[in-house]
Design a protein around this motif. Structure first.
Motif, PDB file in Angstrom:
ATOM      1  N   THR A   2      31.187   8.150 -18.821  1.00  0.00           N
ATOM      2  CA  THR A   2      30.650   7.427 -17.672  1.00  0.00           C
ATOM      3  C   THR A   2      29.295   6.806 -18.056  1.00  0.00           C
ATOM      4  O   THR A   2      28.668   7.222 -19.050  1.00  0.00           O
ATOM      5  N   PRO A   3      28.828   5.852 -17.266  1.00  0.00           N
ATOM      6  CA  PRO A   3      27.499   5.293 -17.562  1.00  0.00           C
ATOM      7  C   PRO A   3      26.402   6.362 -17.558  1.00  0.00           C
ATOM      8  O   PRO A   3      25.487   6.311 -18.378  1.00  0.00           O
ATOM      9  N   LYS A  65      23.311  -5.392 -29.063  1.00  0.00           N
ATOM     10  CA  LYS A  65      23.698  -4.909 -27.731  1.00  0.00           C
ATOM     11  C   LYS A  65      23.037  -3.573 -27.404  1.00  0.00           C
ATOM     12  O   LYS A  65      23.099  -3.113 -26.268  1.00  0.00           O
ATOM     13  N   ALA A  74      25.800   0.249 -21.162  1.00  0.00           N
ATOM     14  CA  ALA A  74      27.014  -0.524 -20.883  1.00  0.00           C
ATOM     15  C   ALA A  74      27.935  -0.542 -22.110  1.00  0.00           C
ATOM     16  O   ALA A  74      29.151  -0.376 -21.984  1.00  0.00           O
ATOM     17  N   TYR A  75      27.347  -0.733 -23.284  1.00  0.00           N
ATOM     18  CA  TYR A  75      28.136  -0.794 -24.520  1.00  0.00           C
ATOM     19  C   TYR A  75      28.834   0.538 -24.778  1.00  0.00           C
ATOM     20  O   TYR A  75      30.040   0.576 -25.036  1.00  0.00           O
ATOM     21  N   SER A  77      29.444   3.030 -22.781  1.00  0.00           N
ATOM     22  CA  SER A  77      30.412   3.351 -21.732  1.00  0.00           C
ATOM     23  C   SER A  77      31.697   2.543 -21.912  1.00  0.00           C
ATOM     24  O   SER A  77      32.804   3.094 -21.850  1.00  0.00           O
ATOM     25  N   ALA A  78      31.562   1.261 -22.181  1.00  0.00           N
ATOM     26  CA  ALA A  78      32.740   0.397 -22.351  1.00  0.00           C
ATOM     27  C   ALA A  78      33.536   0.785 -23.601  1.00  0.00           C
ATOM     28  O   ALA A  78      34.769   0.859 -23.556  1.00  0.00           O
ATOM     29  N   LYS A  79      32.850   1.039 -24.700  1.00  0.00           N
ATOM     30  CA  LYS A  79      33.540   1.368 -25.961  1.00  0.00           C
ATOM     31  C   LYS A  79      34.215   2.730 -25.919  1.00  0.00           C
ATOM     32  O   LYS A  79      35.151   2.981 -26.667  1.00  0.00           O
ATOM     33  N   SER A  80      33.742   3.599 -25.045  1.00  0.00           N
ATOM     34  CA  SER A  80      34.355   4.926 -24.949  1.00  0.00           C
ATOM     35  C   SER A  80      35.489   4.940 -23.928  1.00  0.00           C
ATOM     36  O   SER A  80      36.127   5.964 -23.736  1.00  0.00           O
ATOM     37  N   GLY A  81      35.677   3.817 -23.270  1.00  0.00           N
ATOM     38  CA  GLY A  81      36.744   3.738 -22.274  1.00  0.00           C
ATOM     39  C   GLY A  81      36.306   4.186 -20.892  1.00  0.00           C
ATOM     40  O   GLY A  81      37.109   4.358 -19.992  1.00  0.00           O
TER      41      GLY A  81
END
Length: 82
Positions: A2-3, A65, A74-75, A77-81
């Motif tokens: 999560t963020p 980034k 954000a990076y 969190s996004a890369k970890s799904g």
């Protein structure tokens, strides 16, 4: 991740790189290199530490980034799904 989890991981690893600073006091949009006096070697060490801790591959093209807290959270969190 999560963020909030990404922020915690980033803060902990950033704290290991620059223990004299409290990342929570840094503007999330500020360039951490300038705000925390981090040089290119420190940034590379941060990237390596984040990779080891999370398993997320961070290509050199993506290093930019990670120069703000908001961008890094954000990076990761996004890369970890998350």
């Amino acid at each position: 991740m999560t963020p909030d989890e990404a922020r915690q991981v980033f803060f902990e690893e950033l704290g290991n790189i620059a223990p004299e600073w409290d990342p929570a006091e840094i503007d999330p949009g500020a360039d951490i290199r300038e705000a925390m006096d981090i040089d290119s070697m420190d940034l590379l060490n941060l990237v390596i530490a984040l990779h080891k801790r999370t398993g997320i591959d961070i290509p050199e093209a993506d290093y930019a980034k990670l120069i703000t807290i908001g961008g890094a959270v954000a990076y990761l969190s996004a890369k970890s799904g998350g």
